[in-house]
Design an enzyme around this catalytic site. Structure first.
Site, short mmCIF file in Angstrom:
data_model
loop_
_atom_site.label_atom_id
_atom_site.label_comp_id
_atom_site.label_asym_id
_atom_site.label_seq_id
_atom_site.Cartn_x
_atom_site.Cartn_y
_atom_site.Cartn_z
N ASP A 1 14.41 40.49 63.05
CA ASP A 1 15.24 39.71 62.14
C ASP A 1 14.90 38.24 62.15
OD1 ASP A 1 16.20 39.39 64.73
OD2 ASP A 1 18.28 39.86 64.27
N ASP B 1 13.57 32.75 66.98
CA ASP B 1 14.43 31.62 67.37
C ASP B 1 13.72 30.89 68.51
OD1 ASP B 1 16.89 30.14 67.48
OD2 ASP B 1 17.69 31.51 68.96
N PHE C 1 23.63 28.93 63.30
CA PHE C 1 23.74 30.34 63.66
C PHE C 1 23.97 31.15 62.40
CE2 PHE C 1 25.35 34.22 65.52
CZ PHE C 1 24.43 34.37 66.56
P1 IMP Z 1 14.73 34.51 70.46
O1 IMP Z 1 14.35 35.39 71.60
O2 IMP Z 1 15.48 33.29 70.92
O3 IMP Z 1 13.58 34.16 69.53
O4 IMP Z 1 15.82 35.25 69.63
C1 IMP Z 1 15.54 36.29 68.86
C2 IMP Z 1 16.70 37.23 68.82
O5 IMP Z 1 17.96 36.57 69.03
C3 IMP Z 1 16.73 37.77 67.44
O6 IMP Z 1 16.04 39.00 67.41
C4 IMP Z 1 18.20 37.90 67.15
O7 IMP Z 1 18.63 39.18 67.48
C5 IMP Z 1 18.88 36.88 68.02
N1 IMP Z 1 19.19 35.64 67.29
C6 IMP Z 1 18.55 34.46 67.34
N2 IMP Z 1 19.09 33.55 66.52
C7 IMP Z 1 20.12 34.18 65.91
C8 IMP Z 1 21.08 33.76 64.92
O8 IMP Z 1 21.12 32.63 64.41
N3 IMP Z 1 21.97 34.72 64.55
C9 IMP Z 1 21.99 35.98 65.06
N4 IMP Z 1 21.10 36.40 65.97
C10 IMP Z 1 20.19 35.50 66.40
MG MG Z 2 17.13 40.77 67.72
#
Ligand code: IMP
Ligand code: MG
Length: 182
Positions: free
Chosen positions: A107, A110, A159
């Site tokens: 999705d 981040d 978010f």
């Molecule tokens: P990362 O590991 O920080 O890159 O985060 C990735 C995962 O965190 C994604 O696959 C999402 O499931 C969740 N995530 C990150 N940012 C958001 C957001 O703004 N809303 C909802 N889920 C998020």
């Molecule tokens: Mg995820």
């Protein structure tokens, strides 16, 4: 397992950031980009990162005119609107990856920790190639050096929920991407 927090007013009507029609239009373009990267006549291993990537992946896969197998992997890191920093992953593929071209679909990119961890675990299964596709990219929050090969939209540091993305398990079923106060 987390218990239901009850009805939270801010989760009932998130402010629209990307409409469902804008998502649908961008998915067609993404599918064309992906088809160009996987030559006609080739086959691929399409892998969705659940739960968040599930809605996006199920719409996207139906637009890609290539022979493919489908698998899901699981990862989680978020508690409410904050990343815990620790990624719990579960990779049990039904279809082998060795020597195949794979596409991992999530999705949102981040901090990058999830995509980075899932990618390295999939690369250990020795695919011929691994490409990554995310619907959303939040580059301002990157903590590890990872980029996706295909990106739907770049979003600001807010978010976001809907179209698969949740806050404490809620809002995945919204047809659009919305923002909630963090
Ligand atoms: P990362 O590991 O920080 O890159 O985060 C990735 C995962 O965190 C994604 O696959 C999402 O499931 C969740 N995530 C990150 N940012 C958001 C957001 O703004 N809303 C909802 N889920 C998020
Ligand atoms: Mg995820």
């Amino acid at each position: 397992m987390s218990s239901a927090p009850g009805l939270r007013p801010e989760l009932l009507a998130p402010k629209e950031l990307i409409s469902s029609s804008a998502i649908a239009a961008r998915l067609k373009e993404l599918a064309a980009e992906i088809e160009a990267a996987f030559p006609e006549g080739s086959e691929l291993a399409f892998i969705a990162a659940a739960y968040g990537g599930m809605v996006f992946a199920s719409d996207l896969m139906r637009l890609i005119r290539r022979h493919m197998t489908f698998d899901m992997v699981f990862a989680r890191s978020y508690q409410g609107t904050r990343s815990s920093g620790e990624i719990l992953s579960e990779i049990k593929l039904r279809h082998g990856l060795k020597g195949r071209n794979a596409l991992l679909v999530d999705d949102i990119l981040d901090t990058g920790r999830t995509l980075s961890k899932l990618s390295s675990e999939l690369l250990a299964l020795e695919p011929a190639s691994l490409k990554t596709c995310v619907l959303l990219d939040k580059p301002s929050r990157r903590a590890v050096g990872v980029e996706a090969d295909f990106v739907g939209f770049t979003v600001p540091d807010e978010f976001v929920v809907g179209y698969g993305l949740d806050c404490d398990g809620y809002c995945r079923n919204l047809p659009y991407i919305g923002t909630i106060p963090s």
